[in-house]
Scaffold this active site. Structure first.
Site, mmCIF file in Angstrom:
data_model
loop_
_atom_site.group_PDB
_atom_site.id
_atom_site.type_symbol
_atom_site.label_atom_id
_atom_site.label_comp_id
_atom_site.label_asym_id
_atom_site.label_seq_id
_atom_site.Cartn_x
_atom_site.Cartn_y
_atom_site.Cartn_z
ATOM 1 N N HIS A 308 -20.949 -10.183 42.690
ATOM 2 C CA HIS A 308 -22.198 -10.888 42.427
ATOM 3 C C HIS A 308 -23.018 -10.897 43.700
ATOM 4 O O HIS A 308 -22.454 -11.035 44.787
ATOM 5 C CB HIS A 308 -21.919 -12.331 41.978
ATOM 6 C CG HIS A 308 -23.095 -12.974 41.332
ATOM 7 N ND1 HIS A 308 -24.106 -13.557 42.066
ATOM 8 C CD2 HIS A 308 -23.443 -13.076 40.036
ATOM 9 C CE1 HIS A 308 -25.011 -14.012 41.225
ATOM 10 N NE2 HIS A 308 -24.647 -13.733 39.988
ATOM 11 N N ASP A 366 -19.894 -12.844 33.457
ATOM 12 C CA ASP A 366 -19.825 -11.934 32.319
ATOM 13 C C ASP A 366 -18.485 -11.257 32.126
ATOM 14 O O ASP A 366 -18.320 -10.491 31.179
ATOM 15 C CB ASP A 366 -20.949 -10.890 32.429
ATOM 16 C CG ASP A 366 -22.257 -11.519 32.006
ATOM 17 O OD1 ASP A 366 -22.206 -12.394 31.131
ATOM 18 O OD2 ASP A 366 -23.301 -11.162 32.562
HETATM 19 N N1 ACO Z 1 -16.619 -2.647 41.642
HETATM 20 C C1 ACO Z 1 -16.288 -1.969 42.774
HETATM 21 N N2 ACO Z 1 -16.930 -2.100 43.956
HETATM 22 C C2 ACO Z 1 -17.963 -2.967 43.990
HETATM 23 C C3 ACO Z 1 -18.366 -3.722 42.860
HETATM 24 C C4 ACO Z 1 -17.646 -3.536 41.669
HETATM 25 N N3 ACO Z 1 -17.984 -4.239 40.551
HETATM 26 N N4 ACO Z 1 -19.431 -4.495 43.188
HETATM 27 C C5 ACO Z 1 -19.689 -4.239 44.485
HETATM 28 N N5 ACO Z 1 -18.800 -3.328 44.962
HETATM 29 C C6 ACO Z 1 -18.703 -2.855 46.365
HETATM 30 C C7 ACO Z 1 -19.830 -1.892 46.708
HETATM 31 O O1 ACO Z 1 -19.475 -0.557 46.449
HETATM 32 C C8 ACO Z 1 -20.011 -2.169 48.184
HETATM 33 O O2 ACO Z 1 -18.943 -1.536 48.873
HETATM 34 P P1 ACO Z 1 -19.174 -0.930 50.363
HETATM 35 O O3 ACO Z 1 -19.465 -2.130 51.234
HETATM 36 O O4 ACO Z 1 -17.893 -0.258 50.680
HETATM 37 O O5 ACO Z 1 -20.352 0.001 50.256
HETATM 38 C C9 ACO Z 1 -19.764 -3.675 48.309
HETATM 39 O O6 ACO Z 1 -18.880 -4.003 47.200
HETATM 40 C C10 ACO Z 1 -21.044 -4.522 48.198
HETATM 41 O O7 ACO Z 1 -21.700 -4.176 46.986
HETATM 42 P P2 ACO Z 1 -23.272 -4.217 46.759
HETATM 43 O O8 ACO Z 1 -23.608 -3.305 45.632
HETATM 44 O O9 ACO Z 1 -23.973 -4.041 48.052
HETATM 45 O O10 ACO Z 1 -23.451 -5.711 46.302
HETATM 46 P P3 ACO Z 1 -24.716 -6.312 45.587
HETATM 47 O O11 ACO Z 1 -24.740 -7.749 45.949
HETATM 48 O O12 ACO Z 1 -25.942 -5.516 45.871
HETATM 49 O O13 ACO Z 1 -24.380 -6.100 44.045
HETATM 50 C C11 ACO Z 1 -23.711 -6.460 41.809
HETATM 51 C C12 ACO Z 1 -24.004 -7.115 43.178
HETATM 52 C C13 ACO Z 1 -24.911 -5.637 41.331
HETATM 53 C C14 ACO Z 1 -23.502 -7.596 40.793
HETATM 54 C C15 ACO Z 1 -22.454 -5.579 41.933
HETATM 55 O O14 ACO Z 1 -21.354 -6.356 42.369
HETATM 56 C C16 ACO Z 1 -22.109 -4.879 40.602
HETATM 57 O O15 ACO Z 1 -22.658 -3.828 40.305
HETATM 58 N N6 ACO Z 1 -21.176 -5.482 39.792
HETATM 59 C C17 ACO Z 1 -20.847 -4.932 38.507
HETATM 60 C C18 ACO Z 1 -21.922 -5.270 37.491
HETATM 61 C C19 ACO Z 1 -21.910 -6.718 37.061
HETATM 62 O O16 ACO Z 1 -20.858 -7.274 36.738
HETATM 63 N N7 ACO Z 1 -23.106 -7.330 37.001
HETATM 64 C C20 ACO Z 1 -23.273 -8.691 36.523
HETATM 65 C C21 ACO Z 1 -23.722 -9.603 37.615
HETATM 66 S S1 ACO Z 1 -23.782 -11.255 36.991
HETATM 67 C C22 ACO Z 1 -25.245 -11.359 36.149
HETATM 68 O O17 ACO Z 1 -26.187 -10.638 36.346
HETATM 69 C C23 ACO Z 1 -25.316 -12.402 35.142
#
Ligand code: ACO
Length: 432
Positions: A308, A366
């Protein structure tokens, strides 16, 4: 406003630039950079707004490190245990929990605006039978802009509130009509004597040929999911609503923008994506393989429902939802639900993996909500629609708050331009 100041030194600046620092009621202070360009000729660069407060707001407070979520000061855990969705909608819109007569009046206002214009019903016929319901939501919610000319003076408080009530009231009706279009059944009209959620369940699942009785467990579970999804401060969809609304746009068009933003799999589309992912994983023997894929930078696969932008410790909503999920599945005699079991094993595996721990990746709201919705008979394509209905309470509250703020201005971010510098036009036959 506090007396605190921040100072910025930069190459080419004359001396230190003094910046005001604003303190909120709780949470980190914010450096005021509104005069930075005028005084130093500098913009700030913050793609994705990781460190930027786009507005001040008194609606929702989140502390992502401590896993805190409060609506108007009330902890989400207390609201989930004791409140109802319409009471929470009142709280979000007006800032206070309603007294008995205020809740009655609020409920009456919502439930007496549930009908949609008959000619709006025809919009659904224009969509292909298998159109995604979110596509219908974006289109039909936006098209409400063409129907309510009695409430478009955005400087008039009564007009603004009428539009907000209409939106909260009509979202379930539009959502159920989109579902009925998908399944090829006749539209069911709202029943205003039912609860907000009971009416939605009936509009979705009743048929003219048989009696439909709202299941109290389904009604309570869905009401609770709606409470948890009702607001989440300046997320992508709420910021979209505010940005569109900042130009003075029609409220129905603003909320349609919120619906469009919510649809993305990185936002509200995640619960749909979680079920797709669980089905793709198939069984527990495949968990390690998919954990490795999620950790592989060269593989686009991500654990959906994990991570998140704000919660880097845990998402308090996920904790509540996990318990409700278990209760719902137990009561529906489905506690051996294979997807729930798989989700629990996947969660356990990820929470013992350094990759996820180091990055603060925990289950979000979610991860389990899709499993509950499916157990309640809601099809996957409708998951994000359910989210949109609930979030409308938050969207309209932010939209009202923004318009009430005398200092609000049209939203207009700047950019760091990285394209070509000035160059001269060449006739087509002279281009290399
Ligand atoms: N699975 C694997 N790796 C992940 C995930 C994941 N679900 N989420 C983040 N990471 C990793 C990234 O690859 C990154 O790794 P790195 O530092 O080695 O490059 C690190 O964790 C940070 O991730 P970011 O994408 O920079 O984090 P951000 O805060 O921008 O993204 C997000 C948050 C979009 C929710 C992301 O975690 C994601 O895509 N999750 C899956 C989708 C999801 O469940 N969305 C619902 C959110 S809740 C809502 O909207 C109600």
């Amino acid at each position: 406003m506090s007396d605190k100041k921040a100072f910025l030194e930069c190459d080419g600046c004359e001396g230190k630039i003094e910046l005001a620092v604003h303190s909120g009621s709780v949470g980190p202070d914010s450096v005021d950079i509104t005069r930075l360009y005028a005084e130093a000729g500098l913009f700030t660069f913050d793609p994705g707004f990781l460190s930027t407060a786009s507005c001040s707001s008194a609606i929702t407070y989140i502390d992502g490190d401590k896993g805190i979520l409060r609506y108007r000061g009330y902890p989400i855990e207390q609201l989930a245990a004791k409140s109802t969705f319409l009471e929470v909608a009142h709280l979000l819109m007006y800032g206070e929990l309603p007294k008995v007569d205020q809740l009655d009046e609020f409920t009456d206002m919502v439930m007496h605006h549930t009908m949609i214009n008959q000619s709006l019903q025809r919009f659904f016929q224009g969509f292909h039978y298998d159109a995604h319901p979110m596509a219908m939501m974006v289109g039909v919610v936006g098209s409400l802009s063409g129907f309510y000319h009695d409430s478009i003076n955005m400087r008039d408080d009564a007009h603004r509130h009428l539009a907000a009530f209409r939106l909260i009231a009509k979202m379930p009706t539009i959502a159920a009509a989109a579902y009925k279009h998908n399944v090829g059944e006749p539209v069911v009209y709202p029943r205003n004597d039912l609860s907000y959620v009971g009416n939605l369940l009936r509009m979705m699942f009743s048929r003219p040929c048989e009696e439909y009785i709202v299941d109290p467990l389904a009604e309570r579970a869905m009401d609770l999911l709606f409470i948890l999804h009702a607001d989440h401060e300046q997320n992508a969809s709420t910021s979209s609503v505010r940005l569109v609304g900042s130009s003075g746009a029609n409220p129905f068009a603003c909320i349609a923008a919120g619906v469009a933003s919510l649809w993305g799999p990185a936002h509200g589309g995640a619960n749909e994506a979680v079920l797709d992912m669980l089905e793709e994983i198939g069984d527990a023997s495949q968990i390690d393989k998919y954990i490795d894929k999620a950790k592989d930078r060269n593989d686009p696969f991500r654990l959906m429902g994990f991570g998140h932008r704000v919660y880097k410790n845990y998402d308090p909503r996920a904790k509540i939802i996990r318990e409700v999920c278990l209760q719902v599945l137990e009561k529906l005699a489905d506690s051996n639900n294979p997807l729930f079991e798989l989700a629990r094993r996947l969660e356990e595996r990820a929470l013992h993996d350094d990759y996820f721990l180091e990055r603060g990746l925990y289950p979000n709201v979610d991860f389990y909500s899709g499993i509950i919705y499916r157990a309640l008979g809601i099809p996957e394509s409708m998951f994000t629609v359910m989210f949109a209905i609930a979030r409308t309470a938050g969207w309209v509250s932010h939209w009202l708050e923004m318009l009430d703020d005398p200092k609000h201005r049209i939203g207009r971010p700047r950019q760091l331009y990285v394209g070509a510098d000035r160059r001269d036009y060449l006739p087509i036959d002279q281009r290399a």
